[in-house]
Design an enzyme around this catalytic site. Sequence first.
Site, short mmCIF file in Angstrom:
data_model
loop_
_atom_site.label_atom_id
_atom_site.label_comp_id
_atom_site.label_asym_id
_atom_site.label_seq_id
_atom_site.Cartn_x
_atom_site.Cartn_y
_atom_site.Cartn_z
N GLU A 79 0.81 -1.32 -0.18
CA GLU A 79 -0.01 -0.03 -0.02
C GLU A 79 0.86 1.22 0.01
O GLU A 79 0.37 2.43 0.35
CB GLU A 79 -0.92 -0.09 1.26
CG GLU A 79 -0.32 -0.19 2.70
CD GLU A 79 -1.25 -0.10 3.80
OE1 GLU A 79 -2.11 0.91 3.77
OE2 GLU A 79 -1.46 -1.07 4.60
N CYS A 111 -3.27 -3.79 4.83
CA CYS A 111 -2.40 -4.89 5.17
C CYS A 111 -2.56 -6.30 4.73
O CYS A 111 -2.06 -7.20 5.06
CB CYS A 111 -2.29 -4.82 6.53
SG CYS A 111 -1.72 -3.09 7.33
N HIS A 233 -1.44 -10.40 12.42
CA HIS A 233 -0.98 -9.30 11.62
C HIS A 233 -0.59 -8.20 13.07
O HIS A 233 -1.59 -8.17 13.59
CB HIS A 233 -2.09 -8.65 10.77
CG HIS A 233 -1.79 -7.11 10.60
ND1 HIS A 233 -0.68 -6.67 10.10
CD2 HIS A 233 -2.61 -5.84 10.82
CE1 HIS A 233 -0.72 -5.34 10.07
NE2 HIS A 233 -1.81 -4.94 10.44
#
Length: 388
Positions: A79, A111, A233
């Site tokens: 990103e 993400c 994450h």
Amino acid sequence: MKVGIDKIGFYSPNKYIDMVDLANARNEDPNKYLIGIGQKKQAVIPNTQDVVTMAANASQKIINEDDKKSIDLIIFGTETGVDNSKSAAIYLQNLLNLNASARAFEIKQACYGATAGLQMAKEYVTNHPDKKALVIGADIARYGLNTPGEVTQGGGAISMIVSSDPSIASFDGESAFHSDDIMDFWRPLYRTEAVVDGHYSNNVYVDFFKNTWDKYNQMNGLSINDYKAITFHLPYVKMGIKGLRAVLPEASELKQEELKNEFNVSKIYSENIGNLYTGSLYLSFLSLINNSNDLKTGDRIGLFSYGSGAQGEFFSMKLERSFKNNYSIEEIDSMMNSRKKLTISEYETIFNQWLPIKNINMELDWKSDDAEFFLKELKDNQRIYDHK
Ligand code: HMG
């Protein structure tokens, strides 16, 4: 036939700041950053590194000549793209001298990009078992100086080779997904720093985790007892702790201890680097396999991927025969330990040297960058990359 991750490479630049120094400079209690957020150090990214060079630096550590011949799919999750049109994957393919008979492209969903790439690579290799795919997750997390998000910045690249008969981990079961149109974190085209509704994003993350965790276990007939570890994450370490806490009551006391212990090793790299955005989940996974003394072939590892905006996915992988790679452990330890600690004022200078979104011709200070691949200059609307 097994399909999965055969190799994992990681790169982050050679500079960092200490979270105690940052807390002191921002008039915060250091324990807020160390315990409340769970971060110790944060990678600082000079303007001679971007997602292309970081991906090249991560990939050159793992790709050999055989891989070069068989990789015919290159998927670049980011990103922090360097162009609105041309993909970072094409630049990478050229820098690494990869096969020209390959598909190379970039994908974006905050993400979640690397996970989308990994799952596409899984489908591709399942259908073409003699081929390999290169999947990248590379980003620079920027919120801005003196913002609540500043303590959760970071950056770096993860590079993964997906193959049949993988040596690290194989896919196991069908993934569970959840997506919804949510404004928790985004970056409009005219901004170099993210816009974020931080506390809301924390709540959405946990909701998406619970949703996909329940769905995955139901779909695959599993319970918490079937996992040796759950990796997350990790935008910052405390976020993963919040996720884990949401499901721990499903486990016996003994199992809870085991999952907490494995989480504590899965966070080691992230607490010293910060948020990698799309590479972050795979940095947790790498930290787990490199630092745990308690894993064995066949263990099931859960992976929760979250990309703001928002997309969540939960899936699991089983460890394969050579999941522990001493070379990777030594190399990452040496990379982390040889980094230079910056003062907060040096970090602020580097932060403000982020390249402007306009046409400008300039040579960068590439001679002071010790990485193999670097961004050398901006010229005639082009980024000129080079290597040592
Ligand atoms: P904040 O408002 O400055 O912090 O921002 P806070 O007041 O909420 O405090 C944080 C924690 O520290 C709290 O604990 C406090 O109690 C504790 P919690 O309630 O959360 O358990 N605390 C202390 N602990 C010990 N000693 C002390 C002390 N003082 C306070 N003295 C926030 C925090 C995370 C919101 C901010 O940093 C932020 O906005 N970060 C960016 C957003 C983010 O990372 N969100 C995560 C979920 S979204 C996601 O993962 C996607 C993402 O990676 C992007 C993508 O997908 O591309 C971000």
